[in-house]
Design an enzyme around this catalytic site. Structure first.
Site, PDB file in Angstrom:
ATOM      1  N   ASP A  46      40.271  32.179  39.897  1.00 33.37           N
ATOM      2  CA  ASP A  46      40.553  31.469  41.152  1.00 33.37           C
ATOM      3  C   ASP A  46      40.249  32.384  42.345  1.00 33.37           C
ATOM      4  O   ASP A  46      40.330  31.963  43.500  1.00 33.37           O
ATOM      5  CB  ASP A  46      41.975  30.901  41.190  1.00 33.37           C
ATOM      6  CG  ASP A  46      43.046  31.966  41.100  1.00 33.37           C
ATOM      7  OD1 ASP A  46      42.700  33.158  40.958  1.00 33.37           O
ATOM      8  OD2 ASP A  46      44.240  31.610  41.167  1.00 33.37           O
ATOM      9  N   GLU A 184      47.227  43.250  35.902  1.00 28.65           N
ATOM     10  CA  GLU A 184      46.645  43.546  37.220  1.00 28.65           C
ATOM     11  C   GLU A 184      47.521  44.504  38.019  1.00 28.65           C
ATOM     12  O   GLU A 184      48.753  44.327  38.092  1.00 28.65           O
ATOM     13  CB  GLU A 184      46.453  42.222  37.997  1.00 28.65           C
ATOM     14  CG  GLU A 184      45.785  42.447  39.343  1.00 28.65           C
ATOM     15  CD  GLU A 184      45.166  41.187  39.944  1.00 28.65           C
ATOM     16  OE1 GLU A 184      45.193  40.116  39.297  1.00 28.65           O
ATOM     17  OE2 GLU A 184      44.638  41.301  41.066  1.00 28.65           O
TER      18      GLU A 184
END
Ligand code: KIV
Length: 261
Positions: A46, A184
């Site tokens: 995204d 992440e």
């Protein structure tokens, strides 16, 4: 190009064998380049919102946008595993809404798996998706879809309590059936400790060298960024500069009547 089609099983089995190589792509041509280079996994992230569509965060990205870009990447028919991101509003929909969206990403757009941001809280939904035949790539650490809640992007796992939560998140997602996890912006030794407790690969981004693989946003690694580049990124090309120069040369040639010759 990979000799054999990469599946979710291939990715899981790479654990302990060699690092998983993953990148993002958002269109057919970029997917072809990445696939011809032999990457294992292509994520239609995204991050398409920030890299291609001019949004400041990934929050405005809709399911329709993800379908559009995933279908474009699928048209490259990559040998790499094709994973589509589940966008912000959909990930926190009720289960029928989430299931329907994941089915659309696979049936209409051609994704072979989906990625969902979130830790232990998402595990029950992940389990139900797996039972419905939808392979899930987990995503822990910094969750960019929570930008407004976090008040910005930051490193995770810097305190003992955050480290424990991350380990619990990772184990819950593995237990729920994820074939691999993205980690992440997590402190490197913490990411390494999580990787060592998982049977499936932990693919890092900004999480140091001790993960079971790496993923980068293709615009970052290709130098196609119009400003901010995260400090952990290594740029393997400067295609933005190349493009600017090519446009400038073209403009000059047209103005000076040197093109067409
Ligand atoms: O959307 C995306 O590109 C991602 C990667 C940063 C892992 O989630």
């Amino acid at each position: 190009m990979q000799a054999d089609k990469i599946t979710t099983q291939t990715i899981s089995l790479l654990k302990g064998e060699r690092p998983v190589v993953a990148v993002t792509a958002y269109d057919t041509q970029m997917a072809r380049y990445a696939d011809e280079a032999g990457v294992d996994l292509i994520l239609v992230g995204d991050s398409v919102g920030t890299t291609q569509l001019g949004f400041p965060t990934t929050v405005p990205v809709t399911l329709e946008m993800m379908l559009h870009h995933t279908a474009a990447v699928a048209r490259a028919a990559p040998g790499a595993l094709l994973v589509a991101d589940v966008p912000f509003a959909v990930a926190h929909d009720d289960f029928p809404g989430l299931l329907q969206a994941c089915r659309r990403l696979m049936q209409e757009a051609g994704a072979e798996a989906v990625k969902i941001e979130g830790g232990a809280l998402m595990a029950p939904k992940v389990k139900r998706l797996m039972q419905a035949g939808i392979p899930v790539l987990g995503h822990i650490g910094l969750l960019p879809q929570s930008f407004h809640q976090l008040g910005g992007y930051r490193k995770f796992g810097c305190s003992d309590s955050e480290k424990s939560v991350l380990v619990e998140d990772a184990l819950a997602l593995e237990q729920a059936g994820c074939f691999a996890l993205i980690c992440e912006m997590t402190e490197g030794t913490v990411a390494g400790a999580i990787a060592s407790q998982l049977k499936v690969p932990l693919i890092g981004i900004g999480s140091g060298p001790h993960c079971d693989g790496q993923i980068l946003v293709s615009n970052d690694l290709l130098g196609m960024n119009s400003g901010y580049v995260p400090s952990f990124v290594r740029q393997y090309a400067q295609l933005g500069n190349e493009a600017r120069l090519a446009f400038a040369n073209y403009a000059e040639d047209v103005r000076n009547q040197k093109f067409p010759s």
